[in-house]
Each structure stands twice: as C-alpha cells, then as structure tokens.
Write an enzyme that holds these catalytic residues in place. Structure first.
Site, short mmCIF file in Angstrom:
data_model
loop_
_atom_site.label_atom_id
_atom_site.label_comp_id
_atom_site.label_asym_id
_atom_site.label_seq_id
_atom_site.Cartn_x
_atom_site.Cartn_y
_atom_site.Cartn_z
NE ARG A 153 39.06 -11.81 18.81
CZ ARG A 153 40.35 -11.55 18.60
NH1 ARG A 153 41.23 -11.75 19.58
NH2 ARG A 153 40.78 -11.10 17.44
CG ASP A 203 34.35 -4.45 12.74
OD1 ASP A 203 34.04 -3.75 13.74
OD2 ASP A 203 35.39 -5.12 12.68
CE LYS A 249 37.38 -3.07 11.55
NZ LYS A 249 38.58 -3.89 11.78
CD GLU A 282 34.22 -7.17 15.27
OE1 GLU A 282 34.10 -7.81 14.22
OE2 GLU A 282 35.26 -6.54 15.55
CG ASP A 323 34.08 -8.22 9.96
OD1 ASP A 323 34.83 -9.16 9.64
OD2 ASP A 323 34.14 -7.65 11.06
#
Length: 494
Positions: A342, A261, A268, A340, A279
């Site tokens: 969810r 991610d 990030k 992302e 992740d």
C-alpha cells in the site's frame, strides 16, 4: 502454441464434442462404418461424470489413420454450457498431451443452442490456458515437462480471423503474466522488470521509467522507504497505450510490483516465503494487459503504472515507527514493514493522477493475506468508491470467469488507520481483522476527489496452490488480464 482456422480436416488427430452421450452429428457423417460410434457406445467411462473422453484409432473410411477423440460433456443447463465446454477442452488438452499428439483438428460445430462465435472462443480459451507450462529453468527434466501439443486447427466456416487473433493476444497476455509471476526474484527484480517493459515499445507501447533520483525529486518517500533495505533500486514504470487520439483522459491501471517481499523488519515466517516472488502479480497483470491492448490495436487510451521495488531486511531497511512523507504530502507512520504494498501504491497512484488526470483509476495488488481468509482462492476482493464502476467490474468478471466479490467501504473502518503522530498509519487497529478493508481505506486516502477508483486484491487468486483447475494449471494464474480485457471491451471499445 499455434491456432489455425479451416473448413477441412488436415491433422492426424481430430476431436469432437458430445453432450449427454448424444453422438456428434458432424462425426456421424464421417464415421460411415460406425466404428467410432460402436466404441463410444461401449465405452463404460462415458457416464454421468462432468466430462469423459473416448479415444479411437480409425483404420479406414473417411477418418482413415486418424486418432479420434470424442469428449462427452454432461449438459445441465444452457447457462453453464460455455464454461463446461472450456473445462472439457482442458481435459481434452491433457488427453492429447498424454497421447503425445502434436497437432489436432477440433470440430467446433457442437449444438444449435450455443452461439457459433462464442463456441470457438470458448474452445480456444480452454485449450490455450490449460496447455501452459513453465519449463525455462529445467535442464535434465526439460523434455519431461514439455507439452507435445503445439497446434490446433479449429474447424469452422465462420470468418472470425480477427476475433481469434484478438483473443489470442489476450490469452498470450495471461500466459506472459504467469511467466513473470513464476520467475525467481534473482532473475526478475525492479530493473530487469522495467527493461522487459521497455521492449513493449516494439508493439507501440510508450514506456517511461523513473529512477530513484527522479522519484526522490518528486517526493515519493513512501515508495522509496519500502526499497531502502534492498540492493536493487526501485523503479516506477509508466506504460502508455494511446489507441484513440480524441484527447480523452486515459483509464489508469496501477499494479503493485514487489519483486520479492521478505516483510522487512517485520519478517515473514518461513512457510510461504518462496511465494513472495509473486508479490509483483498486480504489476505483471497490468503490464501484460497493456501489451495485449497494443497487439490488438484497441481504440482506447490506457496507461499502466507499475510500482517496482524489493522489500528486504538489512541495516538500511525502514523500521516500524518510522514516519515517511508521501508524494501527496501526507505523512505515514510505518506500523508494520510488511504492509508495504500500500505504501508503493500510494505514491504510484498519486503520480498517476498528477500526470495523467484520469477519471477512472483501478489498482491491482497481491495486497493482503486477510483476503485469502475471507474468500479462499475463488474470488478476488473488490473495493470501490463508485457503484457504477464496481458493477461494471463484477459483470466483466462474470463474463470471463475471473470473479470479484465486493467489500464494504465505511468511515468506521477508515478511522482505524488514523495515526497518533502522522496523518495516517499503514495498518488498522484490529490487525488482521478486516485487514483487507483497512488496506483499501489506506489507498483511498490517496485518491483525489472526483476520480472513480477501484482496488482489486488478487492475493488469493494469483496462485493456484494445490491442484490443477480447468483453465489454471497448478502454479501462477495471470488472473486479471482477461478481467481487464472484458471490462475495457464491454464498456469502452464500442
């Protein structure tokens, strides 16, 4: 690591447990010349610390040529004895490895206040979970990172071979989840993860893998949107363990499986980016747990759904302000591409409900950084629409030591994820304020009426970041496999 059960001492090393400096009764019977007793009594390290270990080489008598380890545990209350025992086993394991011991006899006769079967299981848990290492990619340093201890012989007269084998299957699942969480993202990506799951068919798990084209036909716009910036296509994996042929609806477990991610366009920051290979921690836990059920032939019906994708930044990546249509038909405004998890869960959960018609659905996900701010690394966050399910999960966590803390669900939080241009948006109005709660409310929008649902945010507990803990060496933890096992065993196996 191998475990055996025996009534006799066979190995060159042997371990006993003492409480509050009281010399073990079983050792007293073997230590006829009091040599071990004398050393133990004179050992100044045996004090009021929670755990201390005395090591003695016995040159003669019944313990001739054996290296004897006496683990002294400071006993406070009977309630914390089993936890103290498991932690002490972790210390023992470290001492055995430091001494380059390869195999050990362990006396499980400790104190009458402990249930014998629970004592053996606690010892097993402590040794196996603490004796973990991940050295797959070492070449020059491989030997330096290997554990010497490869066998433990548990001394007991109990007939508990079945219980030992069943517990080992669960512990193996935990360690396997750690392996997957530790794998670098260039080795573990959606397709390779799905292929590993396919191999679980050898133990009786049925594995179905949906391709991107199949997901498109089903309308999984939220799921596919997350993956569209990556060279790797997304995969949805369904792992079915049907251990009970009574046609009962399965318990469905859904795991977030973002194999890396970057955050997407909402990139990030560099610190912590390397951790984003884990992740997919929720998917790892769900997959390894289902495999453990199959290994121990559990008579329950459980389906694990893995939402596997990579969230990358590229010219094809989705943008903040994009609107996607989920499998449920609900439209979603992408407020933040780093929210992302969810999105993939929304479609995976809807698919699970459409296909398997569950009455109970639980998702596990490294979902929010906000949960770490709230709970640190001790508890995972629990959100649910059903009090009975919530209570059962908390109880299971307390029994196995994988702790949960429940959070509120309220319409006041739910209103924060309303969008001005779509049915829902993927972040709350307050940003990180209450971020774990608004994330849970987003997921709840994709839970059908009548389905008992729980969401477990494991972002804070997936990695033991700083120091070794008794059952969790520094690194990834596999938190959740033992929790799910205790939940199923306590509520459905009987």
């Amino acid at each position: 690591m191998d475990f055996a059960i025996s009534t006799s001492y066979k190995e060159s090393a042997v371990a006993f447990f003492a409480f509050n400096r009281e010399f073990p009764k079983m050792l007293r019977e073997l230590d006829t010349d009091n040599m071990v007793l004398d050393v133990f009594s004179a050992d100044k390290c045996v004090n009021d610390k929670s755990c201390s270990i005395t090591k003695v080489l016995a040159p003669k008598g019944k313990l001739s040529q054996k290296t004897v380890f006496v683990v002294n545990i400071v006993k406070k209350t009977d309630e914390d004895l089993l936890d103290s025992l498991s932690a002490a086993c972790a210390s023992l394991t470290s001492a055995l490895n430091n001494a380059k011991i390869t195999s050990v006899d362990i006396c499980t006769e400790i104190t009458a206040s402990l249930d014998k079967k629970e004592t053996v299981i606690s010892i097993l848990n402590g040794i196996k979970l603490s004796n973990y290492t991940f050295n797959k990619y070492f070449v020059k340093k491989k030997k330096d990172n290997e554990k010497s201890l490869v066998k433990a012989n548990l001394i007991t007269d109990l007939d508990i071979k079945h219980e030992i084998e069943a517990n080992i299957a669960v512990l193996d699942g935990t360690l396997r989840a750690r392996d997957l969480q530790t794998e670098p993202a260039n080795h573990l990506y959606p397709e390779s993860f799905a292929n590993l799951c396919k191999k679980m068919e050898t133990v009786g798990v049925k594995c179905n893998i949906l391709s991107k084209d199949e997901m498109l036909r089903l309308g999984m716009g939220a799921f596919i949107g997350v993956a569209q910036g990556s060279a790797y296509e997304p995969k949805l994996v369904a792992l079915e363990w049907i251990g009970n042929n009574n046609n009962t609806s399965p318990i469905v477990l859904v795991g977030k499986g973002i194999t890396f991610d970057t955050g997407g366009v909402n990139l990030k920051p560099t610190p912590g980016m390397t951790e984003m290979k884990s992740d997919m921690g929720g998917a790892a836990v769900v997959a390894c747990f289902v495999e453990s059920l199959a290994k121990r032939k559990t008579k329950v019906n459980v389906v694990g759904i893995l939402a596997l994708a990579e969230n990358m930044i590229s010219g094809t990546a989705q943008r903040p302000s994009d609107v996607v249509t989920s499998m449920s038909g609900q439209t979603i405004e992408i407020d933040n591409t780093d929210a992302e998890g969810r999105l993939v869960l929304a479609d995976a959960m809807w698919y699970a409900q459409e296909v398997y018609k569950p009455k109970i659905m639980i998702d596990l996900a490294t979902l929010t950084g906000a949960i770490t701010i709230a709970l640190g690394d001790t508890y995972a966050g629990l959100f649910s629409n059903d009090k009975e399910l919530e209570t059962a999960l908390i109880s299971a966590g307390q029994k196995c030591g994988e702790l949960l803390w429940h959070f509120p669900m309220s319409k006041k939080y739910d209103a924060q994820i309303n969008s001005d241009i779509a049915d829902v948006k993927n972040t709350g109005q307050s940003g990180r304020g209450g971020g774990s709660i608004t994330a849970a409310h987003f997921l709840q929008r994709f839970v059908k009426e009548g389905v008992k649902w729980a969401h477990i945010d494991i972002a804070a507990v997936t990695r033991n970041k700083y120091d070794d803990k008794p059952l969790y060496p520094k690194g990834y933890t596999g938190f959740g496999v033992r929790l799910l096992n205790e939940f199923i065993k306590s509520n459905y196996e009987a």
